[in-house]
Design a protein around this motif. Structure first.
Motif, PDB file in Angstrom:
ATOM      1  N   THR A   6       3.203 -16.675  14.379  1.00 22.56           N
ATOM      2  CA  THR A   6       1.840 -16.242  14.087  1.00 22.56           C
ATOM      3  C   THR A   6       1.805 -15.417  12.804  1.00 22.56           C
ATOM      4  OG1 THR A   6       1.327 -16.207  16.445  1.00 22.56           O
ATOM      5  CG2 THR A   6      -0.146 -14.978  15.006  1.00 22.56           C
ATOM      6  N   VAL A   7       2.754 -14.533  12.665  1.00 23.55           N
ATOM      7  CA  VAL A   7       2.832 -13.695  11.461  1.00 23.55           C
ATOM      8  C   VAL A   7       3.066 -14.563  10.228  1.00 23.55           C
ATOM      9  CG1 VAL A   7       4.224 -11.931  10.303  1.00 23.55           C
ATOM     10  CG2 VAL A   7       3.570 -11.631  12.690  1.00 23.55           C
ATOM     11  N   VAL A  31       1.427  -5.197  -4.868  1.00 22.62           N
ATOM     12  CA  VAL A  31       0.003  -5.253  -5.217  1.00 22.62           C
ATOM     13  C   VAL A  31      -0.175  -6.004  -6.535  1.00 22.62           C
ATOM     14  CG1 VAL A  31      -1.962  -3.842  -5.978  1.00 22.62           C
ATOM     15  CG2 VAL A  31      -0.706  -3.214  -3.909  1.00 22.62           C
ATOM     16  N   ALA A  32       0.635  -5.665  -7.525  1.00 25.85           N
ATOM     17  CA  ALA A  32       0.539  -6.306  -8.838  1.00 25.85           C
ATOM     18  C   ALA A  32       0.860  -7.801  -8.758  1.00 25.85           C
ATOM     19  CB  ALA A  32       1.471  -5.616  -9.828  1.00 25.85           C
ATOM     20  N   GLU A  33       1.871  -8.161  -7.993  1.00 25.51           N
ATOM     21  CA  GLU A  33       2.275  -9.561  -7.866  1.00 25.51           C
ATOM     22  C   GLU A  33       1.256 -10.393  -7.090  1.00 25.51           C
ATOM     23  OE1 GLU A  33       4.856 -11.443  -8.928  1.00 25.51           O
ATOM     24  OE2 GLU A  33       5.854  -9.852 -10.034  1.00 25.51           O
ATOM     25  N   LEU A  34       0.681  -9.794  -6.061  1.00 23.70           N
ATOM     26  CA  LEU A  34      -0.210 -10.534  -5.172  1.00 23.70           C
ATOM     27  C   LEU A  34      -1.657 -10.565  -5.653  1.00 23.70           C
ATOM     28  CD1 LEU A  34       1.145  -9.128  -1.798  1.00 23.70           C
ATOM     29  CD2 LEU A  34       1.551 -11.419  -2.720  1.00 23.70           C
ATOM     30  N   GLY A  35      -2.035  -9.570  -6.461  1.00 21.36           N
ATOM     31  CA  GLY A  35      -3.427  -9.481  -6.892  1.00 21.36           C
ATOM     32  C   GLY A  35      -4.360  -9.019  -5.785  1.00 21.36           C
ATOM     33  N   LEU A  36      -3.811  -8.331  -4.803  1.00 24.71           N
ATOM     34  CA  LEU A  36      -4.611  -7.781  -3.711  1.00 24.71           C
ATOM     35  C   LEU A  36      -4.816  -6.291  -3.931  1.00 24.71           C
ATOM     36  CD1 LEU A  36      -2.831  -9.376  -0.599  1.00 24.71           C
ATOM     37  CD2 LEU A  36      -4.949 -10.122  -1.667  1.00 24.71           C
ATOM     38  N   THR A  37      -5.664  -5.699  -3.119  1.00 24.37           N
ATOM     39  CA  THR A  37      -5.818  -4.251  -3.147  1.00 24.37           C
ATOM     40  C   THR A  37      -4.624  -3.612  -2.449  1.00 24.37           C
ATOM     41  OG1 THR A  37      -6.995  -4.198  -1.038  1.00 24.37           O
ATOM     42  CG2 THR A  37      -8.340  -4.464  -3.044  1.00 24.37           C
ATOM     43  N   GLN A  38      -4.435  -2.331  -2.685  1.00 19.10           N
ATOM     44  CA  GLN A  38      -3.345  -1.622  -2.009  1.00 19.10           C
ATOM     45  C   GLN A  38      -3.562  -1.608  -0.498  1.00 19.10           C
ATOM     46  OE1 GLN A  38      -3.285   1.635  -0.432  1.00 19.10           O
ATOM     47  NE2 GLN A  38      -1.121   1.334   0.006  1.00 19.10           N
ATOM     48  N   PRO A  39      -4.784  -1.332  -0.007  1.00 25.28           N
ATOM     49  CA  PRO A  39      -4.971  -1.366   1.448  1.00 25.28           C
ATOM     50  C   PRO A  39      -4.738  -2.766   2.042  1.00 25.28           C
ATOM     51  CG  PRO A  39      -6.748  -0.135   0.422  1.00 25.28           C
ATOM     52  CD  PRO A  39      -5.968  -0.785  -0.686  1.00 25.28           C
ATOM     53  N   GLY A  40      -5.145  -3.803   1.335  1.00 26.20           N
ATOM     54  CA  GLY A  40      -4.927  -5.166   1.817  1.00 26.20           C
ATOM     55  C   GLY A  40      -3.450  -5.503   1.897  1.00 26.20           C
ATOM     56  N   THR A  41      -2.714  -5.117   0.859  1.00 31.91           N
ATOM     57  CA  THR A  41      -1.270  -5.358   0.842  1.00 31.91           C
ATOM     58  C   THR A  41      -0.587  -4.562   1.948  1.00 31.91           C
ATOM     59  OG1 THR A  41      -1.340  -5.767  -1.531  1.00 31.91           O
ATOM     60  CG2 THR A  41       0.813  -5.232  -0.589  1.00 31.91           C
ATOM     61  N   SER A  42      -0.983  -3.310   2.114  1.00 29.74           N
ATOM     62  CA  SER A  42      -0.396  -2.469   3.158  1.00 29.74           C
ATOM     63  C   SER A  42      -0.653  -3.033   4.551  1.00 29.74           C
ATOM     64  CB  SER A  42      -0.946  -1.045   3.066  1.00 29.74           C
ATOM     65  OG  SER A  42      -0.475  -0.428   1.887  1.00 29.74           O
ATOM     66  N   LYS A  43      -1.828  -3.629   4.749  1.00 30.18           N
ATOM     67  CA  LYS A  43      -2.150  -4.244   6.044  1.00 30.18           C
ATOM     68  C   LYS A  43      -1.161  -5.371   6.354  1.00 30.18           C
ATOM     69  CE  LYS A  43      -5.599  -7.279   7.942  1.00 30.18           C
ATOM     70  NZ  LYS A  43      -6.827  -7.995   7.653  1.00 30.18           N
ATOM     71  N   HIS A  44      -0.899  -6.222   5.372  1.00 30.25           N
ATOM     72  CA  HIS A  44       0.052  -7.314   5.579  1.00 30.25           C
ATOM     73  C   HIS A  44       1.469  -6.777   5.807  1.00 30.25           C
ATOM     74  CE1 HIS A  44      -2.647 -10.644   4.932  1.00 30.25           C
ATOM     75  NE2 HIS A  44      -3.075 -10.115   3.800  1.00 30.25           N
ATOM     76  N   LEU A  45       1.841  -5.742   5.063  1.00 29.01           N
ATOM     77  CA  LEU A  45       3.169  -5.156   5.229  1.00 29.01           C
ATOM     78  C   LEU A  45       3.337  -4.549   6.617  1.00 29.01           C
ATOM     79  CD1 LEU A  45       3.617  -3.549   1.722  1.00 29.01           C
ATOM     80  CD2 LEU A  45       5.010  -5.405   2.697  1.00 29.01           C
ATOM     81  N   LYS A  46       2.285  -3.954   7.138  1.00 29.36           N
ATOM     82  CA  LYS A  46       2.344  -3.378   8.487  1.00 29.36           C
ATOM     83  C   LYS A  46       2.608  -4.475   9.515  1.00 29.36           C
ATOM     84  CE  LYS A  46      -0.243  -0.838  11.935  1.00 29.36           C
ATOM     85  NZ  LYS A  46      -1.520  -0.298  12.351  1.00 29.36           N
ATOM     86  N   VAL A  54      10.319  -7.128   7.919  1.00 25.81           N
ATOM     87  CA  VAL A  54      10.637  -6.260   6.781  1.00 25.81           C
ATOM     88  C   VAL A  54      10.960  -4.866   7.306  1.00 25.81           C
ATOM     89  CG1 VAL A  54       9.149  -7.515   5.152  1.00 25.81           C
ATOM     90  CG2 VAL A  54       8.248  -5.518   6.324  1.00 25.81           C
ATOM     91  N   ARG A  55      11.690  -4.131   6.493  1.00 28.72           N
ATOM     92  CA  ARG A  55      11.954  -2.722   6.794  1.00 28.72           C
ATOM     93  C   ARG A  55      11.503  -1.918   5.589  1.00 28.72           C
ATOM     94  NH1 ARG A  55      17.197  -3.952   8.196  1.00 28.72           N
ATOM     95  NH2 ARG A  55      18.046  -5.103   6.494  1.00 28.72           N
ATOM     96  N   VAL A  56      11.182  -0.667   5.841  1.00 27.24           N
ATOM     97  CA  VAL A  56      10.712   0.208   4.773  1.00 27.24           C
ATOM     98  C   VAL A  56      11.695   1.355   4.602  1.00 27.24           C
ATOM     99  CG1 VAL A  56       9.261   1.584   6.311  1.00 27.24           C
ATOM    100  CG2 VAL A  56       8.706   1.468   3.887  1.00 27.24           C
ATOM    101  N   ARG A  57      11.890   1.720   3.343  1.00 23.60           N
ATOM    102  CA  ARG A  57      12.780   2.833   3.009  1.00 23.60           C
ATOM    103  C   ARG A  57      11.997   3.773   2.107  1.00 23.60           C
ATOM    104  NH1 ARG A  57      15.649   2.833  -1.651  1.00 23.60           N
ATOM    105  NH2 ARG A  57      15.490   0.569  -1.815  1.00 23.60           N
ATOM    106  N   ARG A  58      12.007   5.036   2.445  1.00 24.36           N
ATOM    107  CA  ARG A  58      11.301   6.026   1.626  1.00 24.36           C
ATOM    108  C   ARG A  58      12.221   6.584   0.559  1.00 24.36           C
ATOM    109  NH1 ARG A  58       6.914   9.573   4.842  1.00 24.36           N
ATOM    110  NH2 ARG A  58       5.717   7.791   5.554  1.00 24.36           N
ATOM    111  N   ASP A  59      11.665   6.722  -0.627  1.00 23.67           N
ATOM    112  CA  ASP A  59      12.382   7.319  -1.753  1.00 23.67           C
ATOM    113  C   ASP A  59      11.385   8.232  -2.449  1.00 23.67           C
ATOM    114  OD1 ASP A  59      14.202   7.912  -3.739  1.00 23.67           O
ATOM    115  OD2 ASP A  59      13.745   6.107  -4.895  1.00 23.67           O
ATOM    116  N   ALA A  60      11.429   9.510  -2.073  1.00 26.56           N
ATOM    117  CA  ALA A  60      10.451  10.496  -2.549  1.00 26.56           C
ATOM    118  C   ALA A  60       9.061  10.018  -2.138  1.00 26.56           C
ATOM    119  CB  ALA A  60      10.575  10.710  -4.046  1.00 26.56           C
TER     120      ALA A  60
END
Length: 101
Positions: A6-7, A31-46, A54-60
């Motif tokens: 489904t994903v 965001v730059a590659e996809l041409g989407l908004t940041q919230p739209g991209t973040s929704k897909h990443l979630k 995917v996994r997320v890693r924080r760096d500052a």
């Protein structure tokens, strides 16, 4: 496994995975590659993160997203018996084309 299918049914999510296959990327890069908004991209990443793709890693202040191949290996295992069908059909097509020469 239905959740993974489904994903992956959403084209933008598949595009994100294609980009992450090349290298880990920040949300801004995606965001730059996809041409989407940041919230739209973040929704897909979630959705991808919750599915374990995917996994997320924080760096500052930045968050880097990277591909997790393990769930894709499960799909690959599921597809294995179907490859034999495709292979047989392609072999027959090749034989037919060779006979036409």
């Amino acid at each position: 496994m239905a959740t993974t299918f489904t994903v992956l049914a959403e084209p933008t999510r598949r595009r994100i995975l294609d980009l992450l296959r090349e290298q880990p990327r920040s949300v801004g890069e995606l965001v730059a590659e996809l041409g989407l908004t940041q919230p739209g991209t973040s929704k897909h990443l979630k959705v991808l993160r919750e599915a374990g793709l995917v996994r997320v890693r924080r760096d500052a202040q930045r968050r880097w997203y990277e591909l997790r191949a393990e769930p894709l290996a499960e799909i690959d295992t599921w597809l294995t018996p179907y490859r034999a069908l495709w292979s047989d059909r392609l072999d027959r097509l090749e034989q037919h084309l060779d006979a036409m020469d």
